[in-house]
Design a protein around this motif. Structure first.
Motif, PDB file in Angstrom:
ATOM      1  N   THR A 111       1.033  -1.270   0.099  1.00 58.56           N
ATOM      2  CA  THR A 111       0.240   0.020   0.031  1.00 58.56           C
ATOM      3  C   THR A 111       0.939   1.226   0.094  1.00 58.56           C
ATOM      4  O   THR A 111       1.982   1.094   0.613  1.00 58.56           O
ATOM      5  CB  THR A 111      -0.890   0.028   1.192  1.00 58.56           C
ATOM      6  OG1 THR A 111      -0.154  -0.108   2.290  1.00 58.56           O
ATOM      7  CG2 THR A 111      -1.976  -1.041   1.297  1.00 58.56           C
ATOM      8  N   MET A 112       0.205   2.382  -0.589  1.00 56.38           N
ATOM      9  CA  MET A 112       1.224   3.604  -0.660  1.00 56.38           C
ATOM     10  C   MET A 112       1.347   4.288   0.551  1.00 56.38           C
ATOM     11  O   MET A 112       0.345   4.162   1.384  1.00 56.38           O
ATOM     12  CB  MET A 112       0.839   4.455  -1.672  1.00 56.38           C
ATOM     13  CG  MET A 112      -0.348   5.227  -1.646  1.00 56.38           C
ATOM     14  SD  MET A 112      -0.949   6.524  -2.959  1.00 56.38           S
ATOM     15  CE  MET A 112      -1.849   5.390  -3.932  1.00 56.38           C
ATOM     16  N   LYS A 113       2.431   4.730   0.749  1.00 62.55           N
ATOM     17  CA  LYS A 113       2.715   5.519   2.010  1.00 62.55           C
ATOM     18  C   LYS A 113       2.326   6.724   2.111  1.00 62.55           C
ATOM     19  O   LYS A 113       1.985   7.517   3.216  1.00 62.55           O
ATOM     20  CB  LYS A 113       4.351   5.553   2.366  1.00 62.55           C
ATOM     21  CG  LYS A 113       4.945   4.346   2.811  1.00 62.55           C
ATOM     22  CD  LYS A 113       6.419   4.693   3.143  1.00 62.55           C
ATOM     23  CE  LYS A 113       7.149   3.339   3.545  1.00 62.55           C
ATOM     24  NZ  LYS A 113       8.499   3.630   3.883  1.00 62.55           N
ATOM     25  N   CYS A 114       1.885   7.456   0.949  1.00 61.91           N
ATOM     26  CA  CYS A 114       1.419   8.931   0.840  1.00 61.91           C
ATOM     27  C   CYS A 114       0.243   8.980   1.432  1.00 61.91           C
ATOM     28  O   CYS A 114      -0.761   8.030   1.259  1.00 61.91           O
ATOM     29  CB  CYS A 114       1.203   9.117  -0.643  1.00 61.91           C
ATOM     30  SG  CYS A 114       0.872  10.805  -1.003  1.00 61.91           S
ATOM     31  N   VAL A 115      -0.184   9.984   2.066  1.00 54.41           N
ATOM     32  CA  VAL A 115      -1.424  10.084   2.843  1.00 54.41           C
ATOM     33  C   VAL A 115      -2.040  11.486   2.334  1.00 54.41           C
ATOM     34  O   VAL A 115      -3.021  12.012   2.914  1.00 54.41           O
ATOM     35  CB  VAL A 115      -1.379  10.339   4.428  1.00 54.41           C
ATOM     36  CG1 VAL A 115      -0.825   8.916   5.125  1.00 54.41           C
ATOM     37  CG2 VAL A 115      -0.489  11.446   4.808  1.00 54.41           C
ATOM     38  N   ALA A 116      -1.701  11.883   1.227  1.00 53.49           N
ATOM     39  CA  ALA A 116      -2.367  13.339   0.612  1.00 53.49           C
ATOM     40  C   ALA A 116      -2.358  14.336   1.381  1.00 53.49           C
ATOM     41  O   ALA A 116      -3.316  14.880   1.541  1.00 53.49           O
ATOM     42  CB  ALA A 116      -3.582  12.699  -0.125  1.00 53.49           C
ATOM     43  N   CYS A 117      -1.011  14.690   2.414  1.00 56.86           N
ATOM     44  CA  CYS A 117      -1.032  15.834   3.047  1.00 56.86           C
ATOM     45  C   CYS A 117      -0.876  17.126   2.527  1.00 56.86           C
ATOM     46  O   CYS A 117      -1.043  18.129   2.937  1.00 56.86           O
ATOM     47  CB  CYS A 117      -0.381  15.356   3.979  1.00 56.86           C
ATOM     48  SG  CYS A 117       1.549  15.569   3.929  1.00 56.86           S
ATOM     49  N   PHE A 118      -0.493  17.047   1.212  1.00 53.78           N
ATOM     50  CA  PHE A 118      -0.233  18.047   0.560  1.00 53.78           C
ATOM     51  C   PHE A 118       1.194  18.887   0.876  1.00 53.78           C
ATOM     52  O   PHE A 118       1.467  20.010   0.560  1.00 53.78           O
ATOM     53  CB  PHE A 118      -1.251  19.134   0.427  1.00 53.78           C
ATOM     54  CG  PHE A 118      -2.458  18.743  -0.480  1.00 53.78           C
ATOM     55  CD1 PHE A 118      -2.605  19.382  -1.581  1.00 53.78           C
ATOM     56  CD2 PHE A 118      -3.439  18.045   0.477  1.00 53.78           C
ATOM     57  CE1 PHE A 118      -3.725  18.481  -2.299  1.00 53.78           C
ATOM     58  CE2 PHE A 118      -4.581  17.339  -0.217  1.00 53.78           C
ATOM     59  CZ  PHE A 118      -4.677  17.700  -1.511  1.00 53.78           C
ATOM     60  N   MET A 119       1.947  18.521   1.731  1.00 56.99           N
ATOM     61  CA  MET A 119       3.209  19.135   2.325  1.00 56.99           C
ATOM     62  C   MET A 119       4.014  19.450   1.246  1.00 56.99           C
ATOM     63  O   MET A 119       4.826  20.254   1.017  1.00 56.99           O
ATOM     64  CB  MET A 119       3.841  18.271   3.314  1.00 56.99           C
ATOM     65  CG  MET A 119       3.040  18.232   4.622  1.00 56.99           C
ATOM     66  SD  MET A 119       3.119  19.902   5.496  1.00 56.99           S
ATOM     67  CE  MET A 119       4.639  19.866   6.300  1.00 56.99           C
ATOM     68  N   CYS A 120       4.159  18.328   0.250  1.00 62.04           N
ATOM     69  CA  CYS A 120       5.303  18.372  -0.804  1.00 62.04           C
ATOM     70  C   CYS A 120       4.772  19.397  -1.782  1.00 62.04           C
ATOM     71  O   CYS A 120       5.639  20.365  -2.100  1.00 62.04           O
ATOM     72  CB  CYS A 120       5.560  16.900  -1.345  1.00 62.04           C
ATOM     73  SG  CYS A 120       3.815  16.275  -2.069  1.00 62.04           S
ATOM     74  N   GLN A 121       3.584  19.440  -2.156  1.00 62.62           N
ATOM     75  CA  GLN A 121       2.957  20.486  -3.105  1.00 62.62           C
ATOM     76  C   GLN A 121       3.187  21.835  -2.659  1.00 62.62           C
ATOM     77  O   GLN A 121       3.287  22.700  -3.151  1.00 62.62           O
ATOM     78  CB  GLN A 121       1.456  19.880  -3.311  1.00 62.62           C
ATOM     79  CG  GLN A 121       0.749  20.904  -4.261  1.00 62.62           C
ATOM     80  CD  GLN A 121      -0.742  20.597  -4.666  1.00 62.62           C
ATOM     81  OE1 GLN A 121      -0.979  19.583  -4.841  1.00 62.62           O
ATOM     82  NE2 GLN A 121      -1.436  21.619  -4.785  1.00 62.62           N
ATOM     83  N   THR A 122       2.827  22.066  -1.285  1.00 65.80           N
ATOM     84  CA  THR A 122       2.789  23.290  -0.645  1.00 65.80           C
ATOM     85  C   THR A 122       4.224  23.743  -0.640  1.00 65.80           C
ATOM     86  O   THR A 122       4.447  25.059  -0.583  1.00 65.80           O
ATOM     87  CB  THR A 122       2.615  23.230   0.958  1.00 65.80           C
ATOM     88  OG1 THR A 122       0.959  22.556   0.823  1.00 65.80           O
ATOM     89  CG2 THR A 122       2.296  24.429   1.530  1.00 65.80           C
ATOM     90  N   ASN A 123       5.443  22.787  -0.469  1.00 62.67           N
ATOM     91  CA  ASN A 123       6.664  23.326  -0.182  1.00 62.67           C
ATOM     92  C   ASN A 123       7.174  23.360  -1.563  1.00 62.67           C
ATOM     93  O   ASN A 123       8.556  23.902  -1.670  1.00 62.67           O
ATOM     94  CB  ASN A 123       7.383  22.479   0.625  1.00 62.67           C
ATOM     95  CG  ASN A 123       7.072  22.838   1.998  1.00 62.67           C
ATOM     96  OD1 ASN A 123       7.683  23.887   2.790  1.00 62.67           O
ATOM     97  ND2 ASN A 123       6.203  21.953   2.553  1.00 62.67           N
ATOM     98  N   CYS A 124       6.763  22.817  -2.733  1.00 68.88           N
ATOM     99  CA  CYS A 124       7.458  22.862  -3.928  1.00 68.88           C
ATOM    100  C   CYS A 124       7.680  24.389  -4.633  1.00 68.88           C
ATOM    101  O   CYS A 124       6.738  25.090  -4.795  1.00 68.88           O
ATOM    102  CB  CYS A 124       6.671  21.854  -4.990  1.00 68.88           C
ATOM    103  SG  CYS A 124       7.297  22.194  -6.755  1.00 68.88           S
ATOM    104  N   PRO A 125       8.718  24.687  -4.931  1.00 72.50           N
ATOM    105  CA  PRO A 125       9.011  26.061  -5.184  1.00 72.50           C
ATOM    106  C   PRO A 125       8.560  26.436  -6.527  1.00 72.50           C
ATOM    107  O   PRO A 125       8.415  27.316  -7.069  1.00 72.50           O
ATOM    108  CB  PRO A 125      10.311  26.296  -4.920  1.00 72.50           C
ATOM    109  CG  PRO A 125      11.161  25.278  -4.922  1.00 72.50           C
ATOM    110  CD  PRO A 125      10.166  24.209  -4.334  1.00 72.50           C
TER     111      PRO A 125
END
Ligand code: SF4
Ligand code: SF4
Length: 174
Positions: free
Chosen positions: A74-88
């Protein structure tokens, strides 16, 4: 303050020297000589013979992304959006959906990374609280004939394996 001026004699007295023709041809002869010798035997050149010779990729090196999985697949991602928010570069696009594998609450139903926008900074990896996204695929070359082929989708990211063992990855300080 007065300085002593040294007058340099200008070189090139006769016509050949003034035209620099002989020196130009001498220089070209040296260049051409190197070209011929390297063309016949390039083993001594200080260059990498890419693509026959691949570069050595270390675990610290940031390559194309992947999404990691738990041991049960199962995928580890929990769709928290932290990566999307921090992506410059704003090149991550996530859509969250209800989790269907019994773990936590959310999972991404869409997870795109546009590699044409990505600057490979690694902030997405740093920001992830789940160690769900990594750049340890060892993939250094991404090619395509249209813009859409550079957009990595959820399936692309989940299907790509890591190029290193857990030990190597952790030792690399990634
Ligand atoms: S490496 Fe940087 S630019 Fe690329 S997706 Fe991650 S945070 Fe965005
Ligand atoms: S990859 Fe990590 S940071 Fe990004 S949404 Fe998933 S859990 Fe959150």
């Amino acid at each position: 303050m007065s300085g002593k001026t040294k007058i340099m004699e200008r070189k090139g007295k006769d016509l050949y020297e003034r035209l620099y023709l002989v020196e130009v041809f001498k220089g070209m002869a040296v260049t051409f000589g190197h070209f011929i010798s390297n063309f016949l035997d390039n083993s001594k050149l200080y260059v990498r013979h890419y693509p026959e010779q691949k570069p050595e990729i270390t675990a610290r090196w940031r390559g194309r992304h992947r999404l990691t999985k738990h041991e049960d697949g199962t995928m580890k991602c929990v769709a928290c959006f932290m990566c999307q928010t921090n992506c410059p570069a704003k090149c991550i696009m996530i859509e969250a959906g209800e989790r269907v594998d019994g773990r936590t609450e959310k999972m991404p139903v869409r997870f795109d990374i546009d590699l044409l926008e990505c600057i490979y900074c690694g902030y997405c990896v740093e920001a992830c609280p789940m160690d769900a996204i990594r750049m340890d695929t060892g993939i250094f070359s991404v090619t395509g004939d249209k813009r859409s082929s550079f957009v990595m989708t959820l399936n692309d990211l989940l299907a790509t394996p890591g190029a290193f063992t857990e030990e190597e990855y952790k030792k690399g300080g990634a």
